[in-house]
Motif scaffolding. Structure first.
Motif, PDB file in Angstrom:
ATOM      1  N   TRP A 248      38.774  39.731  -2.313  1.00  0.00           N
ATOM      2  CA  TRP A 248      38.310  40.284  -3.584  1.00  0.00           C
ATOM      3  C   TRP A 248      39.415  40.958  -4.242  1.00  0.00           C
ATOM      4  O   TRP A 248      39.513  41.198  -5.575  1.00  0.00           O
ATOM      5  CB  TRP A 248      37.177  41.437  -3.214  1.00  0.00           C
ATOM      6  CG  TRP A 248      37.805  42.617  -2.462  1.00  0.00           C
ATOM      7  CD1 TRP A 248      37.513  42.937  -1.238  1.00  0.00           C
ATOM      8  CD2 TRP A 248      38.173  43.822  -2.912  1.00  0.00           C
ATOM      9  NE1 TRP A 248      38.052  43.880  -0.616  1.00  0.00           N
ATOM     10  CE2 TRP A 248      38.541  44.565  -1.855  1.00  0.00           C
ATOM     11  CE3 TRP A 248      38.717  44.244  -4.381  1.00  0.00           C
ATOM     12  CZ2 TRP A 248      39.008  45.994  -2.085  1.00  0.00           C
ATOM     13  CZ3 TRP A 248      39.166  45.436  -4.251  1.00  0.00           C
ATOM     14  CH2 TRP A 248      39.509  46.312  -3.328  1.00  0.00           C
ATOM     15  N   TYR A 249      40.518  41.577  -3.547  1.00  0.00           N
ATOM     16  CA  TYR A 249      41.310  42.261  -4.178  1.00  0.00           C
ATOM     17  C   TYR A 249      42.569  41.241  -5.319  1.00  0.00           C
ATOM     18  O   TYR A 249      43.573  41.604  -5.684  1.00  0.00           O
ATOM     19  CB  TYR A 249      42.200  43.341  -3.392  1.00  0.00           C
ATOM     20  CG  TYR A 249      42.366  43.088  -2.047  1.00  0.00           C
ATOM     21  CD1 TYR A 249      41.726  42.892  -0.974  1.00  0.00           C
ATOM     22  CD2 TYR A 249      43.532  42.114  -1.800  1.00  0.00           C
ATOM     23  CE1 TYR A 249      42.033  42.467   0.281  1.00  0.00           C
ATOM     24  CE2 TYR A 249      43.885  41.616  -0.405  1.00  0.00           C
ATOM     25  CZ  TYR A 249      43.041  41.938   0.705  1.00  0.00           C
ATOM     26  OH  TYR A 249      43.263  41.472   1.640  1.00  0.00           O
TER      27      TYR A 249
ATOM     28  N   PHE B 251      51.827  45.764   5.554  1.00  0.00           N
ATOM     29  CA  PHE B 251      51.912  44.327   4.597  1.00  0.00           C
ATOM     30  C   PHE B 251      52.666  43.335   5.798  1.00  0.00           C
ATOM     31  O   PHE B 251      52.574  42.087   5.242  1.00  0.00           O
ATOM     32  CB  PHE B 251      52.876  44.782   3.616  1.00  0.00           C
ATOM     33  CG  PHE B 251      52.364  45.048   2.371  1.00  0.00           C
ATOM     34  CD1 PHE B 251      51.668  46.257   2.134  1.00  0.00           C
ATOM     35  CD2 PHE B 251      52.083  44.340   1.196  1.00  0.00           C
ATOM     36  CE1 PHE B 251      51.106  46.616   1.016  1.00  0.00           C
ATOM     37  CE2 PHE B 251      51.524  44.555  -0.047  1.00  0.00           C
ATOM     38  CZ  PHE B 251      50.986  45.723  -0.081  1.00  0.00           C
ATOM     39  N   PHE B 252      53.107  43.901   6.809  1.00  0.00           N
ATOM     40  CA  PHE B 252      53.617  42.835   7.757  1.00  0.00           C
ATOM     41  C   PHE B 252      52.297  41.938   8.486  1.00  0.00           C
ATOM     42  O   PHE B 252      52.465  41.118   9.088  1.00  0.00           O
ATOM     43  CB  PHE B 252      54.442  43.598   8.878  1.00  0.00           C
ATOM     44  CG  PHE B 252      55.790  43.500   8.504  1.00  0.00           C
ATOM     45  CD1 PHE B 252      56.414  42.131   8.388  1.00  0.00           C
ATOM     46  CD2 PHE B 252      56.667  44.533   8.597  1.00  0.00           C
ATOM     47  CE1 PHE B 252      57.985  42.198   8.130  1.00  0.00           C
ATOM     48  CE2 PHE B 252      58.018  44.632   8.236  1.00  0.00           C
ATOM     49  CZ  PHE B 252      58.714  43.188   8.070  1.00  0.00           C
ATOM     50  N   ARG B 253      51.326  42.714   8.564  1.00  0.00           N
ATOM     51  CA  ARG B 253      50.177  42.161   8.966  1.00  0.00           C
ATOM     52  C   ARG B 253      49.592  41.030   8.104  1.00  0.00           C
ATOM     53  O   ARG B 253      49.351  41.233   6.903  1.00  0.00           O
ATOM     54  CB  ARG B 253      49.049  43.180   9.028  1.00  0.00           C
ATOM     55  CG  ARG B 253      49.413  44.234  10.030  1.00  0.00           C
ATOM     56  CD  ARG B 253      48.379  45.463   9.913  1.00  0.00           C
ATOM     57  NE  ARG B 253      46.943  44.989  10.415  1.00  0.00           N
ATOM     58  CZ  ARG B 253      46.373  44.955  11.655  1.00  0.00           C
ATOM     59  NH1 ARG B 253      47.245  45.259  12.628  1.00  0.00           N
ATOM     60  NH2 ARG B 253      45.178  44.282  11.947  1.00  0.00           N
ATOM     61  N   ASN B 254      49.206  39.819   8.914  1.00  0.00           N
ATOM     62  CA  ASN B 254      48.764  38.698   7.974  1.00  0.00           C
ATOM     63  C   ASN B 254      47.112  38.953   7.696  1.00  0.00           C
ATOM     64  O   ASN B 254      46.883  38.182   6.441  1.00  0.00           O
ATOM     65  CB  ASN B 254      48.545  37.381   8.936  1.00  0.00           C
ATOM     66  CG  ASN B 254      50.120  36.840   9.260  1.00  0.00           C
ATOM     67  OD1 ASN B 254      50.974  36.910   8.312  1.00  0.00           O
ATOM     68  ND2 ASN B 254      50.241  36.451  10.403  1.00  0.00           N
ATOM     69  N   GLU B 255      46.583  39.842   8.340  1.00  0.00           N
ATOM     70  CA  GLU B 255      45.393  40.166   8.175  1.00  0.00           C
ATOM     71  C   GLU B 255      44.902  40.743   6.731  1.00  0.00           C
ATOM     72  O   GLU B 255      43.959  40.967   6.098  1.00  0.00           O
ATOM     73  CB  GLU B 255      44.441  40.895   9.168  1.00  0.00           C
ATOM     74  CG  GLU B 255      44.409  40.386  10.533  1.00  0.00           C
ATOM     75  CD  GLU B 255      45.733  40.339  11.353  1.00  0.00           C
ATOM     76  OE1 GLU B 255      46.691  41.131  10.816  1.00  0.00           O
ATOM     77  OE2 GLU B 255      45.660  40.127  12.574  1.00  0.00           O
ATOM     78  N   LEU B 256      46.100  41.446   6.223  1.00  0.00           N
ATOM     79  CA  LEU B 256      46.071  42.033   4.895  1.00  0.00           C
ATOM     80  C   LEU B 256      45.900  41.130   3.753  1.00  0.00           C
ATOM     81  O   LEU B 256      45.642  41.604   2.594  1.00  0.00           O
ATOM     82  CB  LEU B 256      47.277  43.091   4.643  1.00  0.00           C
ATOM     83  CG  LEU B 256      46.973  44.271   3.849  1.00  0.00           C
ATOM     84  CD1 LEU B 256      45.928  45.221   4.241  1.00  0.00           C
ATOM     85  CD2 LEU B 256      48.345  44.946   3.683  1.00  0.00           C
TER      86      LEU B 256
END
Length: 363
Positions: free
Chosen positions: A122-123, A177-182
């Motif tokens: 959504w973002y 921000f290193f997380r792919n899930e973000l």
């Protein structure tokens, strides 16, 4: 406008800097596009983008100088606002790729297809439009600065404790921000851009336009900062820097003064990040590294804290030296750069600005 003109009238070095920037904004496109490749004054696309990157760093240094030099807040996390501005621009540029990506998906960026995302988060909505993305360059870093500043300044966190908290903030954002899930590309970040507002990023004319935009943004931001600090707010900022408890005793809400300048600084840093990304072609979590934020402090210190123009010059000098040293001595450029910092600290304790100041440091 009159206030800005009066403020600039007392800043001779700043006027020289702005004149050079405006001249460069006109000359660089001519040297890149109108002069033939064989002309000695011709500028290639690489040089144009490189100097455009230096100007973005100058804008970033300016944003730090108004909170450190003018307000006395040593932020060790200003890289987070730079990075957020860059990511906002990166999201817009990624949405412009459309079905030209590796996987040909007209909606999802390549990294989301690779990670088996089935819908756009959504973002990410609205970032396919420039009218939505451009204000976000100011809103996103400004909002983070407002929330962080409101909590920190109302709690009267100052000095080294505030510096540590700012560094913790940028470190936390970097890990997130290193997380792919973000949904921001993880380690690789955002890259593979094609065009910006309909212009091909690989064209020399687009690179020259981005350089000129960076120069103009730096000029506008500089004049804005000078105008702000020529007002009553600027006088209060100086008083807060020198004796905050006395200013508070006189009835001023020092937390609001610091918050307003901190948010302004974050917005300027966000603009620097947004101009940086299309010129280098990538944004990744490394931009949030605490080391990057510390390096910004070095730029300002080397140039001359509190002078504004010195911060810009310091950023350009350090990054130009870094580029040259890596080419001349690939294995020893860090030692040369460190030597430059040591020599500046020993002989120019108030930075490069000291060379052009009538005031001398007493032994």
């Amino acid at each position: 406008m009159g206030l800005a003109m009066r403020a600039m009238g007392q800043d001779r070095a700043g006027c020289v800097l702005l004149a050079v920037l405006l001249l460069a904004a006109v000359w660089v496109p001519i040297a890149s596009l109108a002069l033939p490749d064989t002309h000695p004054l011709h500028l290639g696309a690489y040089s144009v983008s490189l100097w455009g990157k230096y100007l973005c760093f100058g804008l970033l240094a300016l944003s730090l100088d108004i909170v450190w030099g003018k307000l006395g807040i040593l932020s060790l996390g200003h890289g987070v606002f730079f990075g957020l501005g860059g990511y906002v621009m990166g999201m817009y540029l990624m949405r412009q790729v459309g079905d030209r990506g590796v996987y040909g998906d007209p909606i999802l960026p390549d990294f989301m297809v690779f990670l088996n995302w089935d819908a756009l988060p959504w973002y990410w909505y609205g970032f396919d439009h420039a009218w939505f993305a451009l204000p976000m360059i100011l809103i996103v870093p400004g909002l983070l600065a407002f929330v962080f500043g409101a909590l920190a300044f109302r709690s009267r966190v100052t000095g080294v404790y505030l510096s540590i908290i700012t560094q913790a903030m940028t470190y936390a954002v970097m890990l997130a921000f290193f997380r792919n899930e973000l949904g921001f590309g993880g380690n690789n970040g955002l890259t593979g851009f094609f065009d910006i507002v309909g212009f091909d990023l690989r064209e020399d004319s687009t690179r020259a336009a981005l350089f000129s935009a960076s120069a103009v943004a730096l000029v506008v931001s500089y004049v804005l900062c000078r105008a702000v600090f020529a007002t009553r707010l600027g006088l209060v900022c100086t008083a807060v820097r020198d004796a905050e408890s006395r200013v508070r005793f006189l009835g001023y809400r020092t937390d609001r003064v610091k918050l307003s300048v901190f948010v302004l600084s974050a917005c300027i840093a966000g603009v620097a990040g947004a101009l940086y990304v299309p010129q280098v072609g990538i944004i990744n979590p490394g931009e949030f590294s605490p080391l990057n934020s510390i390096e910004i402090v070095i730029w300002v210190a080397l140039g001359g804290r509190g002078t504004l123009w010195g911060a810009v010059v310091g950023a350009v000098v350090v990054n130009y030296a870094k580029t040259q040293f890596t080419g001349w001595v690939p294995e020893g450029w860090l030692f040369l750069l460190g030597g430059l910092f040591v020599l500046t600290t020993l002989y120019l304790p108030r930075g490069i600005a000291m060379l052009f100041s009538s005031k001398r440091v007493q032994p």
